[in-house]
Design an enzyme around this catalytic site. Structure first.
Site, PDB file in Angstrom:
ATOM      1  N   GLY A  80       8.128 -10.310  13.686  1.00  0.00           N
ATOM      2  CA  GLY A  80       6.820  -9.252  13.403  1.00  0.00           C
ATOM      3  C   GLY A  80       7.037  -8.044  13.570  1.00  0.00           C
ATOM      4  O   GLY A  80       8.257  -7.700  12.711  1.00  0.00           O
ATOM      5  N   ALA A  81       6.587  -6.932  14.038  1.00  0.00           N
ATOM      6  CA  ALA A  81       6.765  -5.423  14.046  1.00  0.00           C
ATOM      7  C   ALA A  81       7.918  -5.119  14.567  1.00  0.00           C
ATOM      8  O   ALA A  81       8.772  -3.998  14.303  1.00  0.00           O
ATOM      9  CB  ALA A  81       5.646  -4.840  14.727  1.00  0.00           C
ATOM     10  N   GLY A 111      10.792  -6.298  13.822  1.00  0.00           N
ATOM     11  CA  GLY A 111      11.811  -6.654  12.693  1.00  0.00           C
ATOM     12  C   GLY A 111      12.419  -8.158  12.533  1.00  0.00           C
ATOM     13  O   GLY A 111      11.739  -9.112  12.743  1.00  0.00           O
ATOM     14  N   SER A 149      12.260 -13.961  12.209  1.00  0.00           N
ATOM     15  CA  SER A 149      11.288 -12.763  12.262  1.00  0.00           C
ATOM     16  C   SER A 149      10.634 -12.591  13.451  1.00  0.00           C
ATOM     17  O   SER A 149      10.094 -13.337  13.918  1.00  0.00           O
ATOM     18  CB  SER A 149      10.525 -12.929  10.725  1.00  0.00           C
ATOM     19  OG  SER A 149       9.738 -14.172  10.915  1.00  0.00           O
ATOM     20  N   GLY A 185       6.401 -12.876   5.817  1.00  0.00           N
ATOM     21  CA  GLY A 185       7.504 -13.553   5.985  1.00  0.00           C
ATOM     22  C   GLY A 185       8.254 -14.137   4.667  1.00  0.00           C
ATOM     23  O   GLY A 185       9.354 -14.390   4.488  1.00  0.00           O
ATOM     24  N   ASP A 186       7.293 -14.392   3.737  1.00  0.00           N
ATOM     25  CA  ASP A 186       7.887 -14.927   2.243  1.00  0.00           C
ATOM     26  C   ASP A 186       8.383 -13.891   1.628  1.00  0.00           C
ATOM     27  O   ASP A 186       9.551 -14.126   1.025  1.00  0.00           O
ATOM     28  CB  ASP A 186       6.450 -15.395   1.437  1.00  0.00           C
ATOM     29  CG  ASP A 186       5.775 -16.420   2.010  1.00  0.00           C
ATOM     30  OD1 ASP A 186       6.217 -17.173   2.908  1.00  0.00           O
ATOM     31  OD2 ASP A 186       4.328 -16.382   1.903  1.00  0.00           O
TER      32      ASP A 186
END
Lengths: 318, 318
Positions: B229-230, B232, B227, B258-259
């Site tokens: 963040g912004a 993708g 992941s 994230g979950d």
């Protein structure tokens, strides 16, 4: 037996973190839990001084259960000359006892405090409490302290009611609260109120401690003991006024110093000591709390050393 | 049934304060409590998507009791087409489930996080957990996610053991952790690992996401979903590599994103979807969580809108 009332008891959590940074994530290095709220702190000091003490107020939910089990563990019989017991006379409530979280920054030593609101107390629960309180007073109480804030649902005149009940039972009563509950409580004529300088200014509108204490006295208190931080305490009574301080300014943690002062005044009230001796005890206990390595506890050897060194001065003749 | 494992489950408290000032005292305006720890958050998202889910890990003490009662309240039967149940398969532990406190500053909207350490888990408790975990796998699990940090006392190779057990039971397994537990877990060849960019750099020593993901794959993972963040997500598999993002950058609260991504990947794994569809689901759920008004929840209408708009691009042929 001495009784303390804590209507808004708390489970006090202390979190130690290396350095508190707003908006960051922290691993708490150490967690401690203990029974909290002013009256419970006062009771702990009284027990350490050897006074048989009972605590009442409300406890509920899982946090209330933890609070009561910690209180029971404290009350386990110790050595014969050790501290006296604290008897749990708390009244069950359907809501959940609040938590407070004190975040200690190990870098600066400062504490950031987060206090949850208390549980909502229903009119029926308040009536149940009043009945329990009257029964405790009827069972023989040497002195009672009414301490701290009111949880939601408890009438704002609650302390006035509790002061009147104590006076009816001929039990000396000390009130330690602030704002409107203090203002209302004063009118019921407690034996002592113990505001700090800020609380005193808040209800009297004057910043000068002696004038403010006299103003609070005119509103109904028999005596006003104002804690002035590092400047010690000021006591205004119908027998005159005194001020007292330790000989030198102390470095340390002031958490709990006000509650220790209440324990000093209350034990002196229970024993019928002269006013200057009550004041000396309050100032010495307060100083021994500032100097204690554990926040909110008092250091017994410091207390023993401090007590004879407290300087009590007469401010005004009666 | 889908299974999530949270060895270091938590009771998550959220405190709303008008403005957080270090070293000051604050009245908390609003308190909320909910079951926490990554695997419990993943399970909540899976249930909302309609997947029958069970949670295991450890729970103990009064905080564990509160966590389990909140979980039971969530699991109460709802409307016929509403969310599926989360089954509580947590294993009792003698220590106390940790709390986390998130202090939301209403002025800035930022959160300050305080995470207690977990309870100490004894070797006997770990063995009891392993037995329970094997029984759950034997009972028929479509996919399992192993999530979060390890509490004290649990062997650092715990996730490697749990990955091997899942592979023995022929259950697809996803691992979402960091540091040494991730490093050890990788060697046991999980189907998917889902590190963020920082965790990936931490174990591979390289900052460039595609190179780092390939390095993590060489250490044993069948697929690596990173992941970013912004930006993708990046997915590296034996069938090729893809990246995916929503069409525009989103403002909102990234807590729990994230979950939610794990829930997307895991449900796709359970259903045997093609890799690009698993990735699209993860990215859309993650975005719908950032946009949700409630921290850590996902917004269902946003998810429905986002899913068809996620752009999945092939980065590398197999």
């Amino acid at each position: 037996m001495i009784l303390t009332v804590t209507l808004n008891a708390a489970l006090d959590l202390t979190y130690r973190v290396p350095h508190l940074v707003p908006h960051a994530s922290h691993r708490v290095r150490e967690v401690s839990e203990r029974p909290g709220g002013k009256g419970l702190n006062v009771a702990r000091v009284l027990a350490a001084l050897g006074f048989e003490t009972a605590v009442t107020g409300f406890a509920g939910g899982e946090t209330g259960r933890v609070l009561r089990s910690l209180l029971a563990a404290d009350a386990a019989p110790g050595p014969p000359n050790g501290p006296a017991r604290v008897t749990d006379a708390l009244v069950p409530v359907s809501g959940r006892t609040r938590r407070t979280v004190g975040v200690v920054d190990e870098n600066s030593g400062d504490t950031t405090q987060l206090n949850e609101p208390g549980p909502h107390v229903t009119p029926e629960e308040w009536e149940t409490f009043l009945t329990a309180y009257r029964e405790l007073l009827d069972g023989g109480v040497r002195a009672v302290a009414l301490c701290g804030s009111l949880p939601p649902g408890v009438p704002v005149g609650a302390y006035a009611t509790l002061v009147r009940e104590a006076r009816t039972a001929q039990t000396p009563v000390l009130l330690d609260t602030s704002g409107e509950p203090l203002r209302r409580g004063l009118a019921a004529r407690p034996d002592i109120v113990k505001p700090n300088a800020e609380e005193l200014a808040g209800i009297t509108g004057t910043e000068e401690p002696l004038r403010a204490a006299r103003a609070a006295q005119r509103r109904g208190a028999h005596a006003v003991a104002a804690s002035l931080g590092a400047d010690g305490m000021l006591l205004v009574t119908q027998d005159g006024a005194w001020s007292a301080a330790v000989p030198e300014r102390l470095a340390g943690n002031p958490t709990g110093a006000g509650d220790s002062a209440v324990a000093g005044l209350l034990s002196g009230l229970a024993e019928g000591l002269p006013w200057p001796d009550r004041l000396a005890r309050a100032v010495a206990l307060s100083a021994a709390t500032v100097r204690s390595p554990v926040a909110g506890e008092f250091d017994e050897p410091t207390y023993a050393t401090m007590l004879p060194s407290v300087r009590v001065r007469r401010s005004e003749a009666p």
